[in-house]
Design a protein around this motif. Structure first.
Motif, mmCIF file in Angstrom:
data_model
loop_
_atom_site.group_PDB
_atom_site.id
_atom_site.type_symbol
_atom_site.label_atom_id
_atom_site.label_comp_id
_atom_site.label_asym_id
_atom_site.label_seq_id
_atom_site.Cartn_x
_atom_site.Cartn_y
_atom_site.Cartn_z
ATOM 1 N N THR A 124 0.810 -1.218 0.000
ATOM 2 C CA THR A 124 0.000 0.000 0.000
ATOM 3 C C THR A 124 0.846 1.271 0.000
ATOM 4 N N ARG A 128 1.429 3.674 -7.646
ATOM 5 C CA ARG A 128 0.449 2.863 -8.381
ATOM 6 C C ARG A 128 0.995 2.373 -9.727
ATOM 7 N N GLU A 129 1.759 3.215 -10.414
ATOM 8 C CA GLU A 129 2.246 2.826 -11.730
ATOM 9 C C GLU A 129 3.241 1.670 -11.650
ATOM 10 N N GLU A 132 0.992 -1.351 -11.443
ATOM 11 C CA GLU A 132 0.362 -1.635 -12.724
ATOM 12 C C GLU A 132 1.362 -2.275 -13.685
ATOM 13 N N LYS A 155 -10.656 3.079 -0.697
ATOM 14 C CA LYS A 155 -10.550 3.445 -2.112
ATOM 15 C C LYS A 155 -9.117 3.336 -2.631
ATOM 16 N N HIS A 156 -8.235 2.784 -1.834
ATOM 17 C CA HIS A 156 -6.845 2.618 -2.261
ATOM 18 C C HIS A 156 -6.798 1.686 -3.475
ATOM 19 N N PHE A 157 -5.875 1.957 -4.393
ATOM 20 C CA PHE A 157 -5.823 1.171 -5.631
ATOM 21 C C PHE A 157 -5.597 -0.319 -5.369
ATOM 22 N N GLN A 160 -8.844 -1.930 -4.353
ATOM 23 C CA GLN A 160 -9.694 -2.125 -5.522
ATOM 24 C C GLN A 160 -9.255 -3.351 -6.318
ATOM 25 N N PHE A 161 -7.946 -3.558 -6.409
ATOM 26 C CA PHE A 161 -7.446 -4.756 -7.098
ATOM 27 C C PHE A 161 -7.845 -6.023 -6.347
ATOM 28 N N SER A 164 -11.191 -7.255 -7.055
ATOM 29 C CA SER A 164 -11.482 -7.589 -8.445
ATOM 30 C C SER A 164 -11.627 -9.100 -8.602
ATOM 31 N N ASP A 383 -11.115 10.506 0.088
ATOM 32 C CA ASP A 383 -10.488 9.731 -0.969
ATOM 33 C C ASP A 383 -9.073 9.300 -0.651
ATOM 34 N N GLU A 384 -8.334 10.096 0.108
ATOM 35 C CA GLU A 384 -6.958 9.742 0.426
ATOM 36 C C GLU A 384 -6.569 10.370 1.750
#
Length: 420
Positions: A124, A128-129, A132, A155-157, A160-161, A164, A383-384
């Protein structure tokens, strides 16, 4: 697996973590990382050579501290080497790449590579990139990932993953899922995070939204940490550090003096002052004069406590250099240096730690602005995790307060966190 003991959660992971993505999230100290000291060797020895072996952490130094150093203690330097200049390490007879994942420029180091096995620490905290890019690099038939993290906001990326439909084996740990921790340790850890969003995240293992006050326990009862001026003068204060936040076009300049009690047992706010700039302008000469006034007033209040260091907002280098020359000309034996900037979450955790472990004291009558500031700091949005800085609260005093001890937070917080 030898004779080492595993919790029920760790056994489940050992036996069933055979998906493309295998992730342990949850409480700090719950045993998530301990299992990996044995899982990583198992994974590496199973690699076929079809792709690279890559270990990623927030930074290389955190990866070294959290993963490689403990494994070296278990297996020896012959099987777990130091990280070399080319970012490689020899692990159990194989070469692995060790990378920090906190900045976007780290993406280029795995771009184009095929990765057979990847290990991720503190996911965490990654850019993010980088994550990805990693997803597209796990392209061997047998590629897989092991990762751990403490929860962040919902809402952390990475959350969300995890929600999924990817091929994920996922576990959530609470602090009570580790039966090997001493009861006293668990009690103290819960106390340290009490009353904060981090209790939900780092004790209960929940992905919880940060909202409201940063320091609700302090806001509810600031007098709990108050000490009288007379009692403060009798404390064994060994050093005094001055934090200075230099105002911008819409803010003021602030000064906060923090005393170090004994050998970093506690810290005490002794005196604070605000210089209000007319029409939002910063006049260096007025700043230097206020610094001079602060030194004189502080000496009158605490003649036995010299200000040994001043830490200045390092975004104003010209003013800082001028202040350094001014201080020498006035004959003050105060070393002036840049402040230390720290990421928002780490800073918030550090404050909550010193509050919850009673390492904080304040002379309220001489630091009313510090009390007001610490009592009113709030999260920016849902959001953050970030600080609300819209001039509705006194962020300037908050910054100066932190600058006064941020270069020494290792003694109060980091060593306690990582040296358990």
């Amino acid at each position: 697996m030898g004779d080492f003991q595993l919790s029920e959660m760790q056994k489940e992971y050992w036996n069933h973590a055979d998906h493309r993505w295998n992730v342990k999230t949850g409480a700090t100290g719950s045993g998530k990382t301990y299992l990996d000291f044995y899982m990583v060797p198992r994974r590496i020895r199973s690699c076929t050579g079809a792709g690279l072996i890559v270990l990623l952490g927030n930074t290389k130094s955190t990866l070294q501290r959290n993963i490689l150093d403990p494994m070296r203690d278990i297996y020896g330097s012959g099987l777990v080497s130091e990280i070399s200049n080319d970012n490689t390490v020899h692990l159990f007879g194989r070469k692995a790449y060790c990378l920090g994942a906190d900045k976007v420029n780290q993406v280029s180091k795995i771009q184009g590579a095929t990765i057979e096995y990847a290990y991720g620490d503190e996911v965490t905290t990654w850019n993010r990139e980088v994550f990805e890019m990693l997803k597209s690099r796990l392209r061997c038939k047998n590629s897989l990932f092991d990762g751990t993290c403490n929860p962040d906001g919902p809402k952390h990326f990475f959350k969300q993953f995890l929600d999924s439909d990817a091929d994920i084996f996922q576990q959530k740990y609470t602090i009570d899922d580790n039966p090997f921790l001493p009861e006293e340790f668990v009690t103290e850890l819960k106390k340290e995070y009490a009353g904060t969003v981090y209790y939900d995240r780092y004790i209960k293992g929940n992905w919880t939204r940060a909202e409201g006050l940063l320091f609700p326990q302090f806001a509810a009862d600031p007098q709990r940490w108050n000490i009288s001026y007379e009692d403060a003068k009798r404390l064994p204060v060994s050093q005094v550090f001055l934090g200075i936040d230099i105002g911008g076009t819409k803010s003021h300049s602030t000064f906060v003096a923090t005393g170090i009690v004994g050998n970093y047992q506690k810290q005490i706010r002794l005196y604070a002052k605000i210089l209000k700039h007319s029409k939002g302008t910063v006049d260096p000469d007025r700043l230097y004069e206020t610094y001079d006034d602060f030194q004189k007033e502080f000496k009158a209040l605490y003649p036995a406590f010299p200000i040994t260091k001043a830490y200045v907002d390092n975004e104003a280098q010209m003013i800082e250099n001028g202040l350094r020359s001014f201080s020498r000309q006035k004959g003050y034996y105060t070393s002036i240096d840049d402040c230390k900037k720290v990421e928002f979450n780490e800073r918030t955790l550090a404050y909550n730690f010193i509050f919850n472990t009673d390492k904080f004291m304040i002379v309220s009558e001489y630091c009313p602005d510090v009390i007001e500031s610490l009592s009113t700091m709030v999260y920016a949005d849902e959001d953050e995790d970030s600080l609300l800085d819209d001039y509705s609260t006194d962020v300037d005093t908050y910054d100066a307060d932190f600058y006064s001890w941020s270069r020494h937070m290792d003694y109060f917080y980091m060593r306690a966190r990582y040296g358990r």
